[in-house]
Design an enzyme around this catalytic site. Sequence first.
Site, PDB file in Angstrom:
ATOM      1  N   ARG A  55       2.335  -3.995   3.968  1.00 39.89           N
ATOM      2  CA  ARG A  55       2.884  -4.223   5.314  1.00 39.89           C
ATOM      3  C   ARG A  55       2.651  -5.676   5.762  1.00 39.89           C
ATOM      4  NH1 ARG A  55      -0.763   0.573   7.415  1.00 39.89           N
ATOM      5  NH2 ARG A  55      -0.160   1.166   5.301  1.00 39.89           N
ATOM      6  N   LYS A  85      -9.323   0.071  -4.981  1.00 42.00           N
ATOM      7  CA  LYS A  85      -8.869   1.436  -5.262  1.00 42.00           C
ATOM      8  C   LYS A  85      -9.786   2.105  -6.288  1.00 42.00           C
ATOM      9  CE  LYS A  85      -3.938   0.355  -4.693  1.00 42.00           C
ATOM     10  NZ  LYS A  85      -3.587   1.319  -3.641  1.00 42.00           N
TER      11      LYS A  85
END
Length: 496
Positions: free
Chosen positions: A351, A277
Amino acid sequence: MQITLENRPHAEIETEALVTYVFEESSPIQGRVAEIDKASGGLLQRLAGSGEITGKTLEFTLIHGPAGIKATRLLLVGAGKKEQFNSATIRKIAGAALRYLKARSVKRFAFLAREGDASQESAQAFAEGTITADFETDKYKTDKKNGKNVEAAALAGYSASEKSAAEKGLAQGGIIAEAQNFTRDLVNEPSNKLTPRILAEKAEAMAKSAGLSVDILDEKRIAEMKMGALLSVAQGSVEPPRMMVITYTPVNAKAGAPVIGLVGKAVTFDTGGISIKPADGMEKMKYDMAGGATMLGVMRALAALKPGVKVICVVPSTENMPGGKAQKPGDIQTSMSGKTIEVLNTDAEGRLILADGVHYAKQLGATHLIDAATLTGAIVVALANVNVGVFGTNQAFTDKLLASAKAAGEKMWPMPMDDDYREFIKGSFADIQNIGSGKGGGAITGAMFIREFAGDTPWIHLDIAGTAWNDDAKPWLAKGPTGVALRTLVHLVMSY
């Protein structure tokens, strides 16, 4: 903070502040407020006439030494338009009043319910609003502004015949609010103070204290159970993963009753892995475990409220780090279900761990599934920080959750789950890929990925990425973790 029911008439209550609310209408000084105004010689009417009291939402008017009542202060809070008023409004204005008075070093206050508002729901909302408003995120500050703590809040305006409903509402609201603050305290912890192992220890301690059964899967058991999706995220960190399973079983469970499975993402820190990130804002990625913390808080509340259905909570937890052993874009992983996953972006890790968590909850017997996760930035683009994104496969189940959200005063919005979106995650070299094909709909494709592991089981996904954290303080809530979705999920389970 002590929450009590005050039985004396409002004029006889000896406290540092008497709080009540006024509506935005042509004459805001009505009902019980008009009684206070009469005792004060028309002071409130004069203030309304001059425009100082309008009833606009969260407008504060503080009067010192009001005539006609024994309270040393009178605080009037604007409640907005009367036709839009509900228990959620009471929750908000009660919390805002507490924080307003707390900043002025008030230790004790009484909240006066208006005529017609003395219900169990209002009492519950008052307890929830005040207790959550009293939570601060200054745990690690040496200067905690000592002296500015509210010690007691009382609810007034209930008759003798309404006492039982009030007491029940206060008790239930207290349980839920304390559970919400438990969740917020977990989310507020920095990642060096809350690794997956420490989170598991806290979850186990909570479960045992609450009388819930608990099973903590360590990295060895996770590997033995072939939870390859969870392990793939964990492999880049020196911190081992954990899978927490907490179960509530009712004393008299009815045959054929649903078994609710609650699954929460708990990435205790998310760097993005190899798909790292940007540095700006990365410090907030300590709250990437908010979904798991929420589910733990729900279980804490349910243990005390004792619903009539069995609830299984599954919380997979790991860090997502770019270590030398970290998974790389292009890697193919095999999940617990046997479904293979092409990892195109290591920052789409939530996920992956939910894939194994959802499948395991099904194996444990859950007939209805709900997961909560700070899953996508795309949901923030779609709904900002106002609504939780709701994705569901069973309309009746989804409608039931949305009804609970409305009753609990939490804003949630249904998102599409058309089969067309399934093509977006169709894998080139594995069964599915962990991000979409670049055609947009990032929040939907994230939900579609998790859906693969829910199968035909009624399932709901809550994307709380935009709502789990307040960047700025609200009048009724401190800056930082919100505990969003907890009240809704408690209401949903209790509705069975």
